[in-house]
Write a protein that holds these residues in place. Structure first.
Motif, PDB file in Angstrom:
ATOM      1  N   LYS A 176       0.829  -1.206   0.000  1.00  0.00           N
ATOM      2  CA  LYS A 176       0.000   0.000   0.000  1.00  0.00           C
ATOM      3  C   LYS A 176       0.866   1.258   0.000  1.00  0.00           C
ATOM      4  N   ALA A 177       1.937   1.239   0.789  1.00  0.00           N
ATOM      5  CA  ALA A 177       2.837   2.394   0.841  1.00  0.00           C
ATOM      6  C   ALA A 177       3.503   2.626  -0.508  1.00  0.00           C
ATOM      7  N   ASN A 179       2.369   1.738  -3.538  1.00  0.00           N
ATOM      8  CA  ASN A 179       1.385   2.235  -4.515  1.00  0.00           C
ATOM      9  C   ASN A 179       1.062   3.702  -4.266  1.00  0.00           C
ATOM     10  N   THR A 180       1.027   4.099  -3.008  1.00  0.00           N
ATOM     11  CA  THR A 180       0.760   5.495  -2.681  1.00  0.00           C
ATOM     12  C   THR A 180       1.889   6.397  -3.188  1.00  0.00           C
ATOM     13  N   CYS A 181       3.133   5.938  -3.008  1.00  0.00           N
ATOM     14  CA  CYS A 181       4.288   6.706  -3.507  1.00  0.00           C
ATOM     15  C   CYS A 181       4.213   6.908  -5.012  1.00  0.00           C
ATOM     16  N   GLU A 183       1.430   6.622  -7.042  1.00  0.00           N
ATOM     17  CA  GLU A 183       0.233   7.361  -7.465  1.00  0.00           C
ATOM     18  C   GLU A 183       0.356   8.856  -7.164  1.00  0.00           C
ATOM     19  N   GLU A 184       0.903   9.188  -6.001  1.00  0.00           N
ATOM     20  CA  GLU A 184       1.013  10.593  -5.606  1.00  0.00           C
ATOM     21  C   GLU A 184       2.326  11.231  -6.039  1.00  0.00           C
ATOM     22  N   HIS A 186       5.470  10.740  -5.159  1.00  0.00           N
ATOM     23  CA  HIS A 186       6.254  11.142  -3.995  1.00  0.00           C
ATOM     24  C   HIS A 186       7.688  11.463  -4.424  1.00  0.00           C
TER      25      HIS A 186
END
Length: 388
Positions: A176-177, A179-181, A183-184, A186
């Motif tokens: 999850k971490a 995918n968040t990196c 998508e956003e 990071h």
């Protein structure tokens, strides 16, 4: 410490085993060099129209017009700091650099300080070990000790950590971490993307399974080190203050230089270091030091540029000529009759490498270096690091 040769090897071993792991602790997260749109452009001579000159050179390595936001000329080191419009232009130029036939006149540049503190610790440690000023080039100092910048290991550890996340080896929360990196967008993920592109591994971003853990541990680090060797060689060959070191190291494998352990007298070893990395009181060296504001680089006796080659081989001062004649007589006892018949660059290389011809003549060469140094700088014979 200064106690002969043991201190040098022991100090480097302690740094590798104790200090380096502390400096690289957590670097997969915070230690990746920040990507930005800066390049360092090296040029033999910088014209008045700096921006046009930079744009003309960089256009060779791009398939479109490059928009340069601003340029800053560093005339002391013959370089230009270039800020491009976007990071994509920088990636395109760096990728095409290895494919182009033209000379590699530029290198990646990171305009930030916090994430490179570990590199500063390394370079300051190496400079203190060789007793040279911090103003001296990092390339020259690391080359003498056969070291690579810690940034290479930081990049390897970061990509290795990213692979672990991308391959979902840490469970749901890690996935999850990750995918968040992505998508956003990071900054940490963008830095990884930039490093992959710069090293010809763009395809890994879309297919992380294509890069194995063993490749990252061995071949990737070797690739980064090979790139640094090439950059360091290009830098020393272009810069005035690196031409002697480039001459001495030409044809030699990258690594700690043998003279550092062969010369047991610390004073003589320091004389050799100063001559090799442009840290002497010769007029040519003092002229390039902006703090001293010396207006000439000419030898007062010969009316020629007083560089290391002139000092060791060509200077016509009577005391220096006598010392050369003494060395000639000593070498003839070992069956070496044509030493001074070699071309000047080979003579300088043999003297400053100490062991290039025959290990039996180390003592005569060391005596020669000491006598030459003391004779030329008689008033500073006890202080060989005079340009600090």
């Amino acid at each position: 410490g200064d106690s002969l040769n043991t201190s040098l090897d022991l100090s480097l071993t302690i740094f590798d085993k104790k200090i380096e792991p502390i400096l690289l602790y957590g670097c997969p997260i915070w230690g990746v060099p920040q990507c930005n749109n800066y390049l360092r452009l090296h040029s033999a001579s910088i014209p008045v129209k700096v921006k046009e000159h930079a744009k003309q050179i960089l256009s060779i390595y791009s398939d479109k017009d490059i928009n340069i936001l601003w340029c800053k000329a560093d005339r002391v080191n013959n370089s230009i700091l270039v800020k491009l419009e976007s990071i994509d232009d920088k990636i395109r130029i760096l990728e095409n650099r290895n494919k182009s036939i033209g000379p590699c006149l530029f290198e990646d540049h990171t305009c930030q300080t916090q994430t490179l503190n570990y590199e500063k610790v390394q370079t300051n440690f190496c400079k203190s070990l060789l007793h040279v000023p911090r103003s001296k080039s990092n390339h020259l100092v690391l080359s003498e000790l056969g070291r690579f910048p810690l940034k290479n290991k930081a990049i390897r550890l970061a990509i290795q950590y990213w692979l672990r996340l991308a391959n979902n080896q840490g469970g749901y929360l890690v996935s999850k971490a990750y995918n968040t990196c992505i998508e956003e967008q990071h900054p940490w993920a963008q830095n990884i993307f930039f490093e992959l592109c710069k090293n010809g591994l763009r395809y890994i971003w879309d297919n992380p399974h294509a890069l194995t853990k063993s490749y990252v541990k061995s071949k990737l680090l070797q690739r980064l080190n090979d790139q640094y060797i090439q950059q360091s060689s290009d830098y020393t060959s272009r810069m005035d203050h690196g031409k002697i070191l480039f001459m001495c190291n030409n044809g030699m494998p990258y690594g700690q230089k043998p003279y550092l352990t062969l010369i047991r007298n610390t004073y003589i070893r320091q004389c050799v270091i100063n001559l090799r990395i442009d840290n002497s009181n010769l007029a040519d060296c003092l002229y390039r030091n902006p703090k001293l504001k010396i207006d000439t680089r000419v030898c007062s006796e010969c009316n020629e540029t007083e560089d290391v080659e002139h000092f060791l081989v060509k200077c016509k001062r009577d005391n220096l000529v006598k010392i050369r004649e003494t060395l000639k007589i000593k070498l003839e006892k070992y069956g070496i009759y044509n030493f001074w018949s070699l071309n000047n660059s080979d003579i300088v290389k043999n003297i400053l490498n100490v062991d290039s011809i025959n290990k039996k003549i180390i003592d005569p060469l060391c005596s020669f270096i000491k006598e030459m140094y003391n004779s030329r700088f008689i008033n500073n014979s006890n202080d060989v690091c005079v340009t600090d």
